[in-house]
Design a protein around this motif. Sequence first.
Motif, PDB file in Angstrom:
ATOM      1  N   LEU A   1      -3.452  60.838  45.397  1.00  0.00           N
ATOM      2  CA  LEU A   1      -4.917  60.748  45.506  1.00  0.00           C
ATOM      3  C   LEU A   1      -5.401  59.635  44.590  1.00  0.00           C
ATOM      4  CD1 LEU A   1      -5.904  64.531  45.173  1.00  0.00           C
ATOM      5  CD2 LEU A   1      -5.670  63.215  47.273  1.00  0.00           C
ATOM      6  N   ALA A   2      -6.541  59.058  44.930  1.00  0.00           N
ATOM      7  CA  ALA A   2      -7.178  58.072  44.053  1.00  0.00           C
ATOM      8  C   ALA A   2      -8.618  58.497  43.819  1.00  0.00           C
ATOM      9  CB  ALA A   2      -7.132  56.685  44.682  1.00  0.00           C
ATOM     10  N   TRP A   3      -8.979  58.629  42.552  1.00  0.00           N
ATOM     11  CA  TRP A   3     -10.377  58.838  42.196  1.00  0.00           C
ATOM     12  C   TRP A   3     -11.048  57.473  42.280  1.00  0.00           C
ATOM     13  CZ3 TRP A   3     -10.841  62.340  37.271  1.00  0.00           C
ATOM     14  CH2 TRP A   3     -10.057  63.482  37.435  1.00  0.00           C
ATOM     15  N   THR A   4     -12.274  57.414  42.750  1.00  0.00           N
ATOM     16  CA  THR A   4     -12.970  56.136  42.886  1.00  0.00           C
ATOM     17  C   THR A   4     -14.109  56.059  41.880  1.00  0.00           C
ATOM     18  OG1 THR A   4     -14.305  57.051  44.693  1.00  0.00           O
ATOM     19  CG2 THR A   4     -12.320  55.822  45.297  1.00  0.00           C
ATOM     20  N   PHE A   5     -14.293  54.848  41.308  1.00  0.00           N
ATOM     21  CA  PHE A   5     -15.278  54.622  40.244  1.00  0.00           C
ATOM     22  C   PHE A   5     -16.224  53.484  40.602  1.00  0.00           C
ATOM     23  CE2 PHE A   5     -11.411  55.488  37.329  1.00  0.00           C
ATOM     24  CZ  PHE A   5     -11.561  56.860  37.433  1.00  0.00           C
ATOM     25  N   GLU A   6     -17.391  53.528  39.999  1.00  0.00           N
ATOM     26  CA  GLU A   6     -18.310  52.388  39.999  1.00  0.00           C
ATOM     27  C   GLU A   6     -19.067  52.426  38.672  1.00  0.00           C
ATOM     28  OE1 GLU A   6     -22.292  53.974  42.310  1.00  0.00           O
ATOM     29  OE2 GLU A   6     -20.756  53.017  43.504  1.00  0.00           O
ATOM     30  N   ASP A   7     -19.934  51.447  38.467  1.00  0.00           N
ATOM     31  CA  ASP A   7     -20.743  51.360  37.249  1.00  0.00           C
ATOM     32  C   ASP A   7     -19.893  51.504  35.993  1.00  0.00           C
ATOM     33  OD1 ASP A   7     -23.077  51.071  38.763  1.00  0.00           O
ATOM     34  OD2 ASP A   7     -23.421  53.229  38.821  1.00  0.00           O
ATOM     35  N   ILE A   8     -18.835  50.726  35.910  1.00  0.00           N
ATOM     36  CA  ILE A   8     -17.929  50.802  34.761  1.00  0.00           C
ATOM     37  C   ILE A   8     -18.551  50.067  33.575  1.00  0.00           C
ATOM     38  CG2 ILE A   8     -15.656  50.120  33.886  1.00  0.00           C
ATOM     39  CD1 ILE A   8     -14.661  50.472  36.838  1.00  0.00           C
ATOM     40  N   VAL A   9     -18.616  50.770  32.453  1.00  0.00           N
ATOM     41  CA  VAL A   9     -19.160  50.197  31.217  1.00  0.00           C
ATOM     42  C   VAL A   9     -18.045  50.205  30.173  1.00  0.00           C
ATOM     43  CG1 VAL A   9     -20.864  50.455  29.374  1.00  0.00           C
ATOM     44  CG2 VAL A   9     -21.489  51.005  31.731  1.00  0.00           C
ATOM     45  N   ARG A  10     -17.622  49.006  29.755  1.00  0.00           N
ATOM     46  CA  ARG A  10     -16.610  48.886  28.696  1.00  0.00           C
ATOM     47  C   ARG A  10     -17.306  49.032  27.352  1.00  0.00           C
ATOM     48  NH1 ARG A  10     -11.727  45.523  28.750  1.00  0.00           N
ATOM     49  NH2 ARG A  10     -10.790  45.895  26.739  1.00  0.00           N
ATOM     50  N   LEU A  11     -16.794  49.887  26.501  1.00  0.00           N
ATOM     51  CA  LEU A  11     -17.384  50.077  25.177  1.00  0.00           C
ATOM     52  C   LEU A  11     -16.949  48.948  24.259  1.00  0.00           C
ATOM     53  CD1 LEU A  11     -16.905  53.923  24.662  1.00  0.00           C
ATOM     54  CD2 LEU A  11     -18.812  52.695  25.728  1.00  0.00           C
ATOM     55  N   ARG A  12     -17.919  48.325  23.625  1.00  0.00           N
ATOM     56  CA  ARG A  12     -17.625  47.253  22.670  1.00  0.00           C
ATOM     57  C   ARG A  12     -16.912  47.822  21.446  1.00  0.00           C
ATOM     58  NH1 ARG A  12     -22.547  44.017  20.253  1.00  0.00           N
ATOM     59  NH2 ARG A  12     -22.384  45.600  18.669  1.00  0.00           N
ATOM     60  N   THR A  13     -17.313  49.042  21.073  1.00  0.00           N
ATOM     61  CA  THR A  13     -16.696  49.733  19.948  1.00  0.00           C
ATOM     62  C   THR A  13     -16.052  51.011  20.473  1.00  0.00           C
ATOM     63  OG1 THR A  13     -18.479  48.901  18.539  1.00  0.00           O
ATOM     64  CG2 THR A  13     -17.114  50.687  17.653  1.00  0.00           C
ATOM     65  N   PRO A  14     -14.753  50.974  20.748  1.00  0.00           N
ATOM     66  CA  PRO A  14     -14.081  52.186  21.233  1.00  0.00           C
ATOM     67  C   PRO A  14     -14.194  53.332  20.223  1.00  0.00           C
ATOM     68  CG  PRO A  14     -12.723  50.254  21.587  1.00  0.00           C
ATOM     69  CD  PRO A  14     -13.855  49.831  20.702  1.00  0.00           C
ATOM     70  N   ILE A  15     -14.165  54.554  20.739  1.00  0.00           N
ATOM     71  CA  ILE A  15     -14.329  55.758  19.928  1.00  0.00           C
ATOM     72  C   ILE A  15     -12.976  56.465  19.797  1.00  0.00           C
ATOM     73  CG2 ILE A  15     -15.551  57.971  19.742  1.00  0.00           C
ATOM     74  CD1 ILE A  15     -17.442  55.533  19.795  1.00  0.00           C
ATOM     75  N   SER A  16     -12.493  56.604  18.564  1.00  0.00           N
ATOM     76  CA  SER A  16     -11.234  57.320  18.338  1.00  0.00           C
ATOM     77  C   SER A  16     -11.377  58.767  18.779  1.00  0.00           C
ATOM     78  CB  SER A  16     -10.840  57.273  16.859  1.00  0.00           C
ATOM     79  OG  SER A  16     -10.471  55.963  16.511  1.00  0.00           O
ATOM     80  N   ALA A  17     -10.393  59.244  19.522  1.00  0.00           N
ATOM     81  CA  ALA A  17     -10.425  60.614  20.022  1.00  0.00           C
ATOM     82  C   ALA A  17      -9.006  61.055  20.343  1.00  0.00           C
ATOM     83  CB  ALA A  17     -11.291  60.709  21.277  1.00  0.00           C
ATOM     84  N   THR A  18      -8.786  62.337  20.207  1.00  0.00           N
ATOM     85  CA  THR A  18      -7.513  62.926  20.614  1.00  0.00           C
ATOM     86  C   THR A  18      -7.640  63.333  22.066  1.00  0.00           C
ATOM     87  OG1 THR A  18      -7.134  63.729  18.379  1.00  0.00           O
ATOM     88  CG2 THR A  18      -5.853  64.762  20.141  1.00  0.00           C
ATOM     89  N   GLY A  19      -6.811  62.780  22.907  1.00  0.00           N
ATOM     90  CA  GLY A  19      -6.878  63.079  24.332  1.00  0.00           C
ATOM     91  C   GLY A  19      -6.211  64.399  24.669  1.00  0.00           C
TER      92      GLY A  19
END
Length: 188
Positions: free
Chosen positions: A131-149
């Motif tokens: 399956l493929a999820w489809t995306f639009e309106d992609i916003v790249r964060l200038r300052t990525p946020i550290s997070a535990t996935g």
Amino acid sequence: AGRARPAARARRGGGDVSTPTRALTVWQPWASMIAADVKRIENRTWRPPLESLGPLQLLAIHAAAAPVKRREVEACRLAAAEWCAVTKRGLPHGLGPIDHGKIIAVVTVTGWTDRAVTLPTDQQPWWSGPLAWTFEDIVRLRTPISATGAQGCWKIPAFLLKPLADAMLDAAFESQAPARGETGGAGA
């Protein structure tokens, strides 16, 4: 048609930016290709949980903390070469560093498909199914946020929502800034 999605409104300076409450961890280098708005799909074995994404269908893209695997780089390189051939464009300059363990983008999930032929031609090179999820309106964060996935579509901890909203606003304002050398005024 209809109302603008929140990520698109943010890019246009519309002010009201909603923050996603869910994230999807994606291995590198695939996550960076999504953040660069080159890869607008994500291959999964399960459908996106649209009901848990809220009415605006926002999803944060988290770059996995795991080191990049050679086979992933090779597969991405092949898909990127095919994408360049199909679009007759090169990859964007400034794809940025390959972040790990950080939320690097926000997307609007538009749906999913189980057939590569239903994808836009420029997205078919990224297909590996089932399956493929489809995306639009992609916003790249200038300052990525550290997070535990986590596995699956995981809930973003409450303490990260404000930094994520701030990072989205920063990205929105950056996209509104005139390009270097532009004045933005009349007669320029």
